[in-house]
Write a protein that holds these residues in place. Structure first.
Motif, PDB file in Angstrom:
ATOM      1  N   LYS A  22       0.829  -1.215   0.000  1.00 31.10           N
ATOM      2  CA  LYS A  22       0.000   0.000   0.000  1.00 31.10           C
ATOM      3  C   LYS A  22       0.860   1.260   0.000  1.00 31.10           C
ATOM      4  N   LEU A  23       1.928   1.269   0.777  1.00 29.62           N
ATOM      5  CA  LEU A  23       2.789   2.461   0.823  1.00 29.62           C
ATOM      6  C   LEU A  23       3.473   2.704  -0.514  1.00 29.62           C
ATOM      7  N   LEU A  24       3.735   1.647  -1.269  1.00 28.59           N
ATOM      8  CA  LEU A  24       4.295   1.807  -2.610  1.00 28.59           C
ATOM      9  C   LEU A  24       3.320   2.514  -3.548  1.00 28.59           C
ATOM     10  N   LYS A  25       2.017   2.387  -3.272  1.00 34.50           N
ATOM     11  CA  LYS A  25       0.998   2.969  -4.149  1.00 34.50           C
ATOM     12  C   LYS A  25       0.632   4.402  -3.777  1.00 34.50           C
ATOM     13  N   ILE A  26       0.942   4.825  -2.535  1.00 39.56           N
ATOM     14  CA  ILE A  26       0.532   6.157  -2.088  1.00 39.56           C
ATOM     15  C   ILE A  26       1.497   7.207  -2.643  1.00 39.56           C
ATOM     16  N   ALA A 279     -25.095   3.742   0.693  1.00 41.93           N
ATOM     17  CA  ALA A 279     -23.984   3.190  -0.086  1.00 41.93           C
ATOM     18  C   ALA A 279     -22.662   3.727   0.447  1.00 41.93           C
ATOM     19  N   GLY A 280     -21.755   2.831   0.792  1.00 41.91           N
ATOM     20  CA  GLY A 280     -20.428   3.237   1.216  1.00 41.91           C
ATOM     21  C   GLY A 280     -19.500   3.370   0.016  1.00 41.91           C
ATOM     22  N   ASP A 281     -18.481   4.175   0.166  1.00 43.04           N
ATOM     23  CA  ASP A 281     -17.495   4.313  -0.903  1.00 43.04           C
ATOM     24  C   ASP A 281     -16.714   3.011  -1.054  1.00 43.04           C
ATOM     25  N   ASP A 282     -16.254   2.752  -2.261  1.00 44.98           N
ATOM     26  CA  ASP A 282     -15.473   1.546  -2.526  1.00 44.98           C
ATOM     27  C   ASP A 282     -13.995   1.918  -2.512  1.00 44.98           C
ATOM     28  N   TYR A 283     -13.273   1.447  -1.503  1.00 44.38           N
ATOM     29  CA  TYR A 283     -11.840   1.744  -1.415  1.00 44.38           C
ATOM     30  C   TYR A 283     -11.145   0.654  -0.620  1.00 44.38           C
ATOM     31  N   ASP A 284      -9.839   0.617  -0.697  1.00 42.43           N
ATOM     32  CA  ASP A 284      -9.046  -0.335   0.056  1.00 42.43           C
ATOM     33  C   ASP A 284      -8.885   0.186   1.482  1.00 42.43           C
ATOM     34  N   MET A 285      -9.326  -0.584   2.471  1.00 41.73           N
ATOM     35  CA  MET A 285      -9.367  -0.103   3.849  1.00 41.73           C
ATOM     36  C   MET A 285      -7.972   0.165   4.411  1.00 41.73           C
ATOM     37  N   LEU A 286      -7.029  -0.717   4.169  1.00 40.00           N
ATOM     38  CA  LEU A 286      -5.681  -0.519   4.709  1.00 40.00           C
ATOM     39  C   LEU A 286      -5.008   0.686   4.064  1.00 40.00           C
ATOM     40  N   GLU A 289      -6.537   3.748   5.577  1.00 38.29           N
ATOM     41  CA  GLU A 289      -6.067   3.902   6.949  1.00 38.29           C
ATOM     42  C   GLU A 289      -4.672   4.528   6.987  1.00 38.29           C
ATOM     43  N   LEU A 290      -3.785   4.030   6.139  1.00 33.07           N
ATOM     44  CA  LEU A 290      -2.417   4.575   6.092  1.00 33.07           C
ATOM     45  C   LEU A 290      -2.417   5.998   5.539  1.00 33.07           C
ATOM     46  N   CYS A 291      -3.221   6.251   4.510  1.00 27.23           N
ATOM     47  CA  CYS A 291      -3.314   7.610   3.940  1.00 27.23           C
ATOM     48  C   CYS A 291      -3.775   8.614   4.988  1.00 27.23           C
ATOM     49  N   GLN A 292      -4.795   8.249   5.757  1.00 32.00           N
ATOM     50  CA  GLN A 292      -5.315   9.160   6.779  1.00 32.00           C
ATOM     51  C   GLN A 292      -4.266   9.441   7.852  1.00 32.00           C
ATOM     52  N   PHE A 293      -3.506   8.433   8.230  1.00 31.15           N
ATOM     53  CA  PHE A 293      -2.454   8.644   9.223  1.00 31.15           C
ATOM     54  C   PHE A 293      -1.377   9.567   8.672  1.00 31.15           C
ATOM     55  N   LEU A 294      -0.964   9.346   7.441  1.00 32.38           N
ATOM     56  CA  LEU A 294       0.076  10.181   6.832  1.00 32.38           C
ATOM     57  C   LEU A 294      -0.391  11.625   6.679  1.00 32.38           C
ATOM     58  N   ARG A 295      -1.664  11.814   6.356  1.00 32.35           N
ATOM     59  CA  ARG A 295      -2.204  13.178   6.252  1.00 32.35           C
ATOM     60  C   ARG A 295      -2.177  13.867   7.618  1.00 32.35           C
ATOM     61  N   ALA A 296      -2.489  13.113   8.666  1.00 34.32           N
ATOM     62  CA  ALA A 296      -2.453  13.681  10.020  1.00 34.32           C
ATOM     63  C   ALA A 296      -1.033  14.094  10.391  1.00 34.32           C
ATOM     64  N   ASP A 301      -2.156  17.054  12.754  1.00 29.35           N
ATOM     65  CA  ASP A 301      -3.419  16.746  13.432  1.00 29.35           C
ATOM     66  C   ASP A 301      -3.319  15.438  14.212  1.00 29.35           C
ATOM     67  N   ASP A 302      -4.308  15.199  15.075  1.00 29.56           N
ATOM     68  CA  ASP A 302      -4.384  13.909  15.750  1.00 29.56           C
ATOM     69  C   ASP A 302      -4.714  12.825  14.727  1.00 29.56           C
ATOM     70  N   PRO A 303      -4.087  11.652  14.821  1.00 31.97           N
ATOM     71  CA  PRO A 303      -4.440  10.552  13.907  1.00 31.97           C
ATOM     72  C   PRO A 303      -5.891  10.129  14.103  1.00 31.97           C
ATOM     73  N   PRO A 304      -6.527   9.604  13.068  1.00 27.68           N
ATOM     74  CA  PRO A 304      -7.919   9.162  13.191  1.00 27.68           C
ATOM     75  C   PRO A 304      -8.102   8.135  14.304  1.00 27.68           C
ATOM     76  N   VAL A 305      -7.138   7.235  14.458  1.00 25.74           N
ATOM     77  CA  VAL A 305      -7.121   6.308  15.592  1.00 25.74           C
ATOM     78  C   VAL A 305      -5.792   6.548  16.305  1.00 25.74           C
ATOM     79  N   SER A 306      -5.850   7.274  17.394  1.00 26.85           N
ATOM     80  CA  SER A 306      -4.635   7.721  18.080  1.00 26.85           C
ATOM     81  C   SER A 306      -4.064   6.640  18.990  1.00 26.85           C
ATOM     82  N   GLY A 307      -2.865   6.891  19.483  1.00 32.18           N
ATOM     83  CA  GLY A 307      -2.268   6.000  20.460  1.00 32.18           C
ATOM     84  C   GLY A 307      -3.141   5.869  21.687  1.00 32.18           C
ATOM     85  N   ARG A 308      -3.762   6.973  22.091  1.00 36.17           N
ATOM     86  CA  ARG A 308      -4.661   6.941  23.250  1.00 36.17           C
ATOM     87  C   ARG A 308      -5.863   6.051  22.976  1.00 36.17           C
TER      88      ARG A 308
END
Length: 333
Positions: A22-26, A279-286, A289-296, A301-308
């Protein structure tokens, strides 16, 4: 033009290879390489993916701004702590650490260093869950079944930390409340760890959740149901869809509901029951998840799912496991 974040993957076992892929594709990240303690496997994966395999953990960390930690749970704390110590942001697969004490120390370390620590609770990124964001009010009862066919991979941990922790995290996310009571039980069947477990969680909000997890089911199931006033939601997380039932005034305009299917008059009450399937969007979940963390990380910003968040789910899962072990000992398990 701003420079890309330099990322690396630590551990390229079954799940780590997906992180690498996944990281190779981002596009907004530069994958500088990976490290795995198994040098023969590392050389093979490096050749298959045309990615550099670092000679040491320290070499990879020094070259990165952010790392994915995908090693066995027992090594999460040591590896993630070393990365944070070197100034790297860390995305760590669930469970965050092996013990609650380690998890708390890791969260504190990231906060003191001003670094981002994210945890891989991937179900938060399920299209069915995302389709209902902002539409979950105050759950009164939650029921979850997470059943997997038997697979020797993952037998190093009990089913609670392997599977149930996903639904524990979702319950915390849905209720936005602390847990006040835990009543757990489990059974060993095909391994020397707990293979099937059940827990009843009571939240300070008044919500009650009943969660079952098994890794000895002949067929798979990942379902979670939420009951709240005038609303019932049934999520099929495997099929990534949600069924939504609402009790509304008779004048409610059903055209406002995405994926509207049908409605039923509710006797002489002046209300009706409407059903829709957003209808949910069609995307690769992992990948998401990695894209959202990298954007944070980039935005500060705080990650969508933080360490806490990961620590809260871990702490409850470990208490569930402790209680289940006590119950198991009583019945001679």
């Amino acid at each position: 033009m701003k420079s890309k974040l330099k990322a690396g993957v630590i551990g390229v076992g079954h799940l780590g290879r997906f992180h690498l892929e996944k990281l190779l594709k981002i596009e907004d990240v530069e994958l500088v390489g990976f490290y795995d303690i198994d040098r023969e496997k590392a050389d093979r994966i490096a050749g298959e993916n045309s990615v550099r395999s670092a000679e040491s953990l320290e070499e990879l960390i020094d070259a990165c701004d952010v790392v994915s930690v995908v090693v066995p749970t027992v090594d999460h704390y040591d590896v993630a702590s070393k990365a944070l110590e070197s100034g790297c942001h860390v995305f760590c697969e669930k469970p965050l650490t092996e013990t609650a004490e380690q998890g708390e120390r890791l969260v504190d370390q990231a906060n003191r260093a001003g670094l981002k620590l994210g945890v891989g609770h991937i179900e938060r990124f399920n299209p069915a869950i995302r389709a209902m964001r902002g539409r979950i009010g105050k759950p009164m009862f939650i029921e979850a079944h997470r059943l997997n066919p038997f697979n020797p991979r993952g037998l190093d941990v009990a089913v609670i930390l392997e599977l149930m922790i996903h639904d524990i995290d979702l319950c915390l996310y849905f209720t936005r409340s602390e847990v006040s009571e835990i009543h757990a039980s489990a059974v060993q069947v095909l391994s020397d760890k707990m293979d099937i477990a059940n827990v009843r969680l009571k939240f300070e909000s008044g919500c009650v959740a009943n969660l079952t997890a098994s890794r000895i089911s002949p067929t798979g199931m990942r379902k979670i149901r939420i009951f709240q006033r005038d609303n019932y939601l049934s999520f099929d997380l495997h099929k990534k869809k949600v069924d939504n039932f609402l009790l509304v005034d008779d004048q409610f305009e059903t055209g406002r509901l995405e994926g509207f299917s049908t409605s039923f008059e509710y006797g002489q009450t002046g209300k009706k029951i409407v059903y829709n399937q957003p209808a949910g969007d069609d995307y690769d979940m992992l990948e998401e998840e990695l894209c959202q963390f990298l954007r944070a990380v980039e935005a500060g910003d705080d990650p969508p799912v933080s360490g806490r968040d990961g620590f809260r789910a871990l702490k409850i899962a470990l208490e569930v496991q402790r209680q289940a072990a006590e119950q198991l000992a009583k019945v001679g398990g």
